[in-house]
Scaffold this motif. Structure first.
Motif, PDB file in Angstrom:
ATOM      1  N   THR A 195       0.833  -1.201   0.000  1.00 25.66           N
ATOM      2  CA  THR A 195       0.000   0.000   0.000  1.00 25.66           C
ATOM      3  C   THR A 195       0.867   1.249   0.000  1.00 25.66           C
ATOM      4  OG1 THR A 195      -1.717  -1.186   1.228  1.00 25.66           O
ATOM      5  CG2 THR A 195      -1.848   1.214   1.210  1.00 25.66           C
ATOM      6  N   LEU A 196       1.921   1.253   0.799  1.00 22.90           N
ATOM      7  CA  LEU A 196       2.860   2.380   0.812  1.00 22.90           C
ATOM      8  C   LEU A 196       3.452   2.616  -0.575  1.00 22.90           C
ATOM      9  CD1 LEU A 196       4.740   4.507   2.040  1.00 22.90           C
ATOM     10  CD2 LEU A 196       6.229   2.632   2.799  1.00 22.90           C
ATOM     11  N   ALA A 197       3.871   1.559  -1.229  1.00 19.24           N
ATOM     12  CA  ALA A 197       4.443   1.709  -2.568  1.00 19.24           C
ATOM     13  C   ALA A 197       3.432   2.320  -3.534  1.00 19.24           C
ATOM     14  CB  ALA A 197       4.923   0.354  -3.088  1.00 19.24           C
ATOM     15  N   ALA A 198       2.170   1.897  -3.412  1.00 16.83           N
ATOM     16  CA  ALA A 198       1.139   2.431  -4.304  1.00 16.83           C
ATOM     17  C   ALA A 198       0.883   3.908  -4.040  1.00 16.83           C
ATOM     18  CB  ALA A 198      -0.149   1.633  -4.135  1.00 16.83           C
ATOM     19  N   LYS A 199       0.815   4.306  -2.768  1.00 21.37           N
ATOM     20  CA  LYS A 199       0.576   5.712  -2.446  1.00 21.37           C
ATOM     21  C   LYS A 199       1.764   6.580  -2.845  1.00 21.37           C
ATOM     22  CE  LYS A 199      -3.346   4.545  -0.640  1.00 21.37           C
ATOM     23  NZ  LYS A 199      -4.580   4.726  -1.435  1.00 21.37           N
ATOM     24  N   THR A 200       2.968   6.015  -2.791  1.00 25.34           N
ATOM     25  CA  THR A 200       4.162   6.767  -3.177  1.00 25.34           C
ATOM     26  C   THR A 200       4.139   7.111  -4.668  1.00 25.34           C
ATOM     27  OG1 THR A 200       5.396   5.649  -1.416  1.00 25.34           O
ATOM     28  CG2 THR A 200       6.700   6.747  -3.102  1.00 25.34           C
ATOM     29  N   GLU A 201       3.366   6.383  -5.435  1.00 24.35           N
ATOM     30  CA  GLU A 201       3.262   6.666  -6.876  1.00 24.35           C
ATOM     31  C   GLU A 201       2.810   8.098  -7.146  1.00 24.35           C
ATOM     32  OE1 GLU A 201       2.024   2.048  -7.957  1.00 24.35           O
ATOM     33  OE2 GLU A 201       0.657   3.695  -8.446  1.00 24.35           O
ATOM     34  N   LEU A 202       2.032   8.676  -6.243  1.00 27.61           N
ATOM     35  CA  LEU A 202       1.613  10.060  -6.451  1.00 27.61           C
ATOM     36  C   LEU A 202       2.806  11.003  -6.356  1.00 27.61           C
ATOM     37  CD1 LEU A 202      -0.401  12.337  -6.838  1.00 27.61           C
ATOM     38  CD2 LEU A 202      -0.880  12.263  -4.381  1.00 27.61           C
ATOM     39  N   VAL A 203       3.652  10.829  -5.346  1.00 28.39           N
ATOM     40  CA  VAL A 203       4.836  11.682  -5.212  1.00 28.39           C
ATOM     41  C   VAL A 203       5.746  11.521  -6.422  1.00 28.39           C
ATOM     42  CG1 VAL A 203       6.891  12.110  -3.809  1.00 28.39           C
ATOM     43  CG2 VAL A 203       4.694  11.649  -2.701  1.00 28.39           C
ATOM     44  N   GLU A 204       5.837  10.305  -6.937  1.00 27.73           N
ATOM     45  CA  GLU A 204       6.661  10.051  -8.120  1.00 27.73           C
ATOM     46  C   GLU A 204       6.109  10.718  -9.366  1.00 27.73           C
ATOM     47  OE1 GLU A 204       8.325   5.647  -6.750  1.00 27.73           O
ATOM     48  OE2 GLU A 204       6.496   5.824  -7.955  1.00 27.73           O
ATOM     49  N   ALA A 205       4.809  11.053  -9.350  1.00 26.21           N
ATOM     50  CA  ALA A 205       4.182  11.678 -10.516  1.00 26.21           C
ATOM     51  C   ALA A 205       4.217  13.203 -10.478  1.00 26.21           C
ATOM     52  CB  ALA A 205       2.731  11.217 -10.629  1.00 26.21           C
ATOM     53  N   VAL A 206       4.543  13.804  -9.330  1.00 24.56           N
ATOM     54  CA  VAL A 206       4.597  15.262  -9.222  1.00 24.56           C
ATOM     55  C   VAL A 206       5.687  15.796 -10.157  1.00 24.56           C
ATOM     56  CG1 VAL A 206       5.072  17.209  -7.678  1.00 24.56           C
ATOM     57  CG2 VAL A 206       3.703  15.264  -6.877  1.00 24.56           C
ATOM     58  N   ARG A 207       5.380  16.887 -10.836  1.00 23.30           N
ATOM     59  CA  ARG A 207       6.349  17.446 -11.786  1.00 23.30           C
ATOM     60  C   ARG A 207       7.620  17.900 -11.054  1.00 23.30           C
ATOM     61  NH1 ARG A 207       6.962  22.695 -11.077  1.00 23.30           N
ATOM     62  NH2 ARG A 207       5.260  23.969 -10.220  1.00 23.30           N
ATOM     63  N   PRO A 208       8.781  17.764 -11.668  1.00 22.85           N
ATOM     64  CA  PRO A 208      10.001  18.315 -11.075  1.00 22.85           C
ATOM     65  C   PRO A 208       9.840  19.806 -10.804  1.00 22.85           C
ATOM     66  CG  PRO A 208      10.530  16.862 -12.903  1.00 22.85           C
ATOM     67  CD  PRO A 208       9.028  17.036 -12.915  1.00 22.85           C
ATOM     68  N   GLY A 209      10.240  20.228  -9.630  1.00 24.22           N
ATOM     69  CA  GLY A 209      10.022  21.606  -9.219  1.00 24.22           C
ATOM     70  C   GLY A 209       8.721  21.811  -8.484  1.00 24.22           C
ATOM     71  N   GLY A 210       7.899  20.741  -8.403  1.00 19.58           N
ATOM     72  CA  GLY A 210       6.640  20.822  -7.680  1.00 19.58           C
ATOM     73  C   GLY A 210       6.829  20.599  -6.192  1.00 19.58           C
ATOM     74  N   LEU A 211       5.723  20.298  -5.503  1.00 20.32           N
ATOM     75  CA  LEU A 211       5.735  20.194  -4.044  1.00 20.32           C
ATOM     76  C   LEU A 211       5.030  18.930  -3.595  1.00 20.32           C
ATOM     77  CD1 LEU A 211       6.263  21.605  -1.224  1.00 20.32           C
ATOM     78  CD2 LEU A 211       3.921  22.493  -1.426  1.00 20.32           C
ATOM     79  N   ALA A 212       5.634  18.229  -2.648  1.00 19.95           N
ATOM     80  CA  ALA A 212       4.977  17.125  -1.947  1.00 19.95           C
ATOM     81  C   ALA A 212       4.567  17.608  -0.565  1.00 19.95           C
ATOM     82  CB  ALA A 212       5.915  15.929  -1.837  1.00 19.95           C
ATOM     83  N   VAL A 213       3.289  17.521  -0.257  1.00 19.11           N
ATOM     84  CA  VAL A 213       2.754  17.882   1.050  1.00 19.11           C
ATOM     85  C   VAL A 213       2.566  16.586   1.822  1.00 19.11           C
ATOM     86  CG1 VAL A 213       0.804  18.922   2.267  1.00 19.11           C
ATOM     87  CG2 VAL A 213       1.647  19.961   0.149  1.00 19.11           C
ATOM     88  N   LEU A 214       3.379  16.391   2.872  1.00 15.56           N
ATOM     89  CA  LEU A 214       3.463  15.100   3.542  1.00 15.56           C
ATOM     90  C   LEU A 214       3.099  15.204   5.016  1.00 15.56           C
ATOM     91  CD1 LEU A 214       6.826  13.771   2.031  1.00 15.56           C
ATOM     92  CD2 LEU A 214       4.501  13.507   1.143  1.00 15.56           C
TER      93      LEU A 214
END
Length: 470
Positions: A208-227
């Motif tokens: 499940t963690l690996a699947a949810k991490t897919e969103l962070v992997e899809a954020v454009r370079p220079g974007g932001l991850a809100v964690l």
């Protein structure tokens, strides 16, 4: 949807165009895109998706009669409407969404937020959409439109004037979030929590963690991850973000969070806290019930700041929200007997949070009543997790524990085993029997939580109880 021609749509989805009537390849397509023929009108597009219960191709003629300009189909149908034949209607829907988002984004104004997590996605999406809607045209999913059909349909509602697109990403298995988020490459990715919700479908919480991490992997370079700084599994996504040139901003209750909450108080009228960001301190008084919703609010506030909405303005807008979503901690009934209908989704985490909220909002002289059903998609951990919830209900001194449905029987057995011997815990095979019991059992001052997964159907029991006590 933005303006495209029939020929452009056909090229986008890789299909063969068959024209009807006076249509030409240059006929414009500007309406909404839907898979439900009942909501279509003049100029709209109908996607005839085969389904588990019925086949959308059966309704192409009805869609044509409603005035649609185009049907996207997997086989030609006898109907007076132009049709594009594709190999897979759901794939075509995704391809069309990707193209429409790319065209609007090329104008430079559109900003995209993706939200995922085992719990809280829909609430956070609604809170963020409420904040952003006063700052510009905002498109967000209706209900829980977060799967391979719902997410593209939401994306296709944008126009040239849309400033914010808030997408909610759920997943039934590995790779699904990557596919959906990959359609839009979000500017901001929000990860709420990683828990046991749907863990059975993924093969465990690490998957499940690996699947949810897919969103962070899809954020454009220079974007932001809100964690979420309070979730150690979510915290591991920071390294993934930073490795892709994505910045990280933390929210939560812990001291390490940049946007955090202190002094959280839950009452029958809502949830309050102090929100802190650096030198800023602001009171937050939400009408939404539940301490766990403070985390959702913090996530929305953090994303909104990145999108240019000052913290004080965001908080003021959050305080106007009365209900996060239907069937999610939804207050029903009256002050005499209050029903809290939270039976759309359930996981071990959300079940525990709802029970604790019930315990927090009851005043002296009032009773706590929990009407509980099964939690679905937990796989081999289902038995143990149902046991834990039954134990928690007893330890929180819930005066009446009403268990409904054979799949939830372990809740009942665990409650009895923990010491609920004097009629506190009762079991019913179905919602009708539970309703008949509750009509005779409930009394003035009771506060009643109805909680289960969607598949258990207790949300309808909650509605019935709300109508009965009103």
């Amino acid at each position: 949807m933005i303006r495209m021609t029939l020929a452009e749509v056909a090229r986008t989805v890789g299909g063969e165009l068959f024209l009807s009537g006076a249509d030409t390849p240059e006929t414009p397509v500007t309406g909404t895109v839907e898979t439900d023929s009942r909501v279509l009108g003049d100029g709209d597009v109908f996607v005839a998706k085969p389904g588990e219960v019925t086949d959308g191709h059966r309704f192409v003629a009805a869609a044509a009669a409603a005035g649609v300009v185009l049907a996207i189909v997997e086989r030609r149908v006898e109907a007076e409407v132009s049709q594009i034949v594709v190999a897979d209607a759901v794939t075509a829907l995704a391809d069309l969404a990707r193209e429409v988002v790319a065209r609007v984004r090329a104008g430079g104004a559109l900003q995209i937020v993706g939200i995922t997590g085992s719990n809280g996605k829909t609430t956070t999406k609604n809170l963020l959409a409420r904040i952003l809607s006063d700052a510009g045209e905002t498109i967000a999913p209706r209900g829980s439109y977060n799967n391979e059909v719902g997410a593209p349909l939401t994306m296709l509602r944008i126009t040239e004037h849309t400033r914010f697109l808030v997408s909610e990403f759920g997943a039934a298995g590995p790779g699904e979030i990557a596919r959906l988020a990959g359609l839009v490459t979000p500017d901001i990715g929000v990860a709420l929590m990683v828990g046991l919700a749907h863990a059975g479908g993924f093969g465990g919480v690490e998957a499940t963690l690996a699947a949810k991490t897919e969103l962070v992997e899809a954020v454009r370079p220079g974007g932001l991850a809100v964690l979420n700084a309070d979730d150690p599994r979510v915290a591991t996504m920071a390294a993934v973000a930073e490795g892709r040139g994505v910045s990280v901003r933390w929210f939560g209750r812990s001291a390490s969070a940049q946007v955090r909450a202190e002094d959280v108080v839950v009452t029958a009228s809502g949830t309050a806290a102090t929100v802190i960001d650096g030198a800023e301190r602001h009171p937050l008084r939400m009408r939404v019930l539940g301490e766990h919703h403070i985390s959702n609010a913090l996530a929305a506030l953090t994303a909104a700041q990145e999108l240019g909405v000052p913290l004080a303005q965001s908080i003021a807008r959050l305080e106007t929200v009365e209900v996060a979503e239907r069937w999610r901690m939804q207050p029903l009934g009256t002050d005499r007997i209050r029903i809290i209908n939270d039976a759309y989704n359930a996981s071990p985490d959300s079940m525990a949070a709802a029970l604790r909220t019930l315990a927090q909002i009851v005043a002296p002289g009032q009773r706590k009543v929990a009407v509980l059903g099964a939690m679905s998609e937990l796989g081999e951990q289902a038995g143990e997790e149902h046991d834990r919830v039954g134990l928690l209900a007893v330890r929180l001194r819930i005066e009446r524990i009403v268990i409904v449905g054979s799949e939830a029987r372990r809740l009942y057995l665990a409650a009895i085993g923990e010491g609920s011997w004097d009629g506190e815990a009762v079991f019913f095979e179905n919602a009708d029997d539970a309703f008949d019991y509750l009509r005779t059992e409930l009394r003035d001052g009771d506060r009643v939580l109805v909680k289960s997964s969607n598949s258990a159907g207790l949300r309808h029991l909650g509605d019935r109880l709300g109508d009965w006590v009103s």
